[in-house]
Design an enzyme around this catalytic site. Structure first.
Site, short mmCIF file in Angstrom:
data_model
loop_
_atom_site.label_atom_id
_atom_site.label_comp_id
_atom_site.label_asym_id
_atom_site.label_seq_id
_atom_site.Cartn_x
_atom_site.Cartn_y
_atom_site.Cartn_z
CE1 TYR A 151 -3.23 -2.96 0.87
CE2 TYR A 151 -4.57 -1.01 1.23
CZ TYR A 151 -4.47 -2.37 1.02
OH TYR A 151 -5.61 -3.13 0.97
CE LYS A 221 3.85 -17.76 -0.40
NZ LYS A 221 3.02 -18.98 -0.29
CG ASP A 254 0.16 -19.90 1.16
OD1 ASP A 254 0.81 -19.67 2.19
OD2 ASP A 254 0.63 -20.56 0.20
CG ASP A 278 -7.24 -5.41 3.07
OD1 ASP A 278 -8.21 -5.12 3.79
OD2 ASP A 278 -7.25 -5.32 1.83
C1 IPM Z 1 -10.03 -1.98 4.70
C2 IPM Z 1 -10.48 -1.71 3.31
C3 IPM Z 1 -9.59 -0.65 2.70
C4 IPM Z 1 -8.19 -1.24 2.61
C5 IPM Z 1 -10.06 -0.11 1.36
C6 IPM Z 1 -11.44 0.50 1.46
C7 IPM Z 1 -9.11 0.86 0.75
O1 IPM Z 1 -10.49 -2.89 2.59
O2 IPM Z 1 -9.98 -1.05 5.52
O3 IPM Z 1 -9.73 -3.13 5.03
O4 IPM Z 1 -7.86 -1.93 1.66
O5 IPM Z 1 -7.44 -1.03 3.54
MG MG Z 2 -10.16 -4.64 3.77
#
Ligand code: IPM
Ligand code: MG
Length: 382
Positions: A151, A221, A254, A278
């Protein structure tokens, strides 16, 4: 005057940024407010503009005025936001803003980075009586690194010639792509720092210690994504030595999806880099009732932003039917983080009682109660 739980700042009243966002975000926030008011939580709530409407009309889903509001707040409650891929987002801009090269980026991801909200904390508990529990006695707490990894936002599409040339020199496996034109592939960089890994892993162990959880599982991983995930695992093993009272184990991301489904009761705190966190947090949420129960906190050193993990659910918007428990439990996390432990405990107990009794249930739980009726039922228990 009384102190807040954070940074020893003495305030007479908490300053809470109120960010309902889009769709059902607005509705679940109303339900949470009913509960906060019933608790007599002493706060000044200030509305902040955020979300799709501001993208469409201003080309900015997270306007500067909202950034300023967050800077002046002790904490924020956040509903949900509509996100769409870049092309679809551009197509919805008002005509004056089209073709100006504006690009949509998720405001919540930007907020996490801008305010260095490095801990994403996602407890997933099977409250007794919830008909949606996958198994009893599930009590998982996911710690997701929230500011870096996949991210990080460092992406190339098309890939510039300089980068191709540099990769050609520096990376052997790149030879495989070298003949591919820059507009025929894309690069997303996964960037992890030692500091970033250390602080999230330490947060997980500290939480386990404070709340009496027996084990921390480092999810990674490392066998394939060797540089970043290898570093994460190594740091996890090193930090574990500082916590002799807490067991540590590790698992590939996984494999953990299978183990979690098979033996959820043998896991407690799990820690992972951003994208893996996530993913496993959605899996864990589904085991305790789905997104209607998935509360979450984005925590930095000076600000906490509390939000349900679900999205804005456009197909349900305006119907007041989604389950607000994820939002209400996120508000409970805010109270705990601010140091209002008694209020937090009361709100969780009231929520658990409504779930256990089973007379007020939203549609996901097989009932017909509205979002606000669920909020009111919880408030009555307070
Ligand atoms: C989360 C969501 C967000 C992320 C999205 C909405 C950008 O999936 O908070 O888990 O990927 O972090
Ligand atoms: Mg999410």
């Amino acid at each position: 005057m009384r102190p807040t739980g954070r940074g020893g700042i003495a305030v007479s009243q908490y300053r809470i940024a109120w960010l309902p966002g889009d769709g059902v975000g607005v509705e679940v926030m109303e339900a949470a407010k009913i509960c906060l008011d019933a608790l007599k939580f002493d706060a000044k709530y200030t509305h902040g503009d955020i979300g799709w409407e501001f993208w469409r009309t201003e080309g900015e889903s997270f306007p500067q005025r909202t950034i300023d509001l967050l800077k002046a707040s002790n904490a924020a409650l956040f509903g949900a936001i509509t996100s769409k891929p870049a092309k679809a987002a551009e197509a919805e801009l008002v005509p004056e803003l089209k073709g100006k090269g504006l690009t949509y980026r998720s405001p919540i991801v930007r907020m996490r980075q801008m305010f260095d909200l490095y801990t994403c904390l996602r407890p997933c508990k099977a409250y007794p009586g919830n008909p949606l529990n996958y198994k009893d006695a599930i009590d998982l707490v996911i710690f997701r690194e929230n500011t870096e990894g996949l991210y990080a936002g460092v992406e190339f599409s098309p890939v510039p010639e300089e980068l191709k040339a540099a990769l050609g020199k520096l990376s052997k496996p790149f030879a495989h792509f070298a003949g591919t034109p820059g507009d025929e592939f894309a690069i997303t960089c996964k960037i992890n720092t030692k500091r970033g890994c250390e602080r999230i892993i330490r947060a997980a162990f500290e939480y386990a210690k404070l709340h009496g959880y027996p084990k921390v599982t480092v999810v990674h991983k490392a066998n394939v994504v060797r540089a970043t995930e290898g570093m994460f695992l190594e740091i996890g093993k090193r930090i574990a030595k500082e916590y002799p009272g807490i067991a540590v184990d590790d698992a590939n991301v996984d494999a953990i999806t299978m183990w979690l489904l098979k033996n959820p009761a043998s896991y407690s705190v799990l820690v992972a880099t951003n994208l893996f966190g996530d993913i496993i947090s959605d899996l864990a949420a589904q085991m305790v009732g789905g997104l209607g129960f998935a509360c979450s906190a984005n925590i930095g050193d000076t600000l906490g932003v509390f939000e349900p993990s679900h999205g804005s659910a456009p197909k349900y918007a305006g119907q007041y039917k989604v389950n607000p428990i994820a939002m209400i439990l996120s508000a409970k996390m805010m109270l705990a983080w601010l140091g209002e432990k008694d209020m937090a405990a009361k709100l969780e107990a009231a929520t658990a009682a409504v779930i256990r009794e089973g007379t007020v249930r939203t549609y996901d739980m097989g009932g017909a109660a509205t979002t606000l009726e669920m909020g009111e039922a919880i408030a009555r228990k307070l």
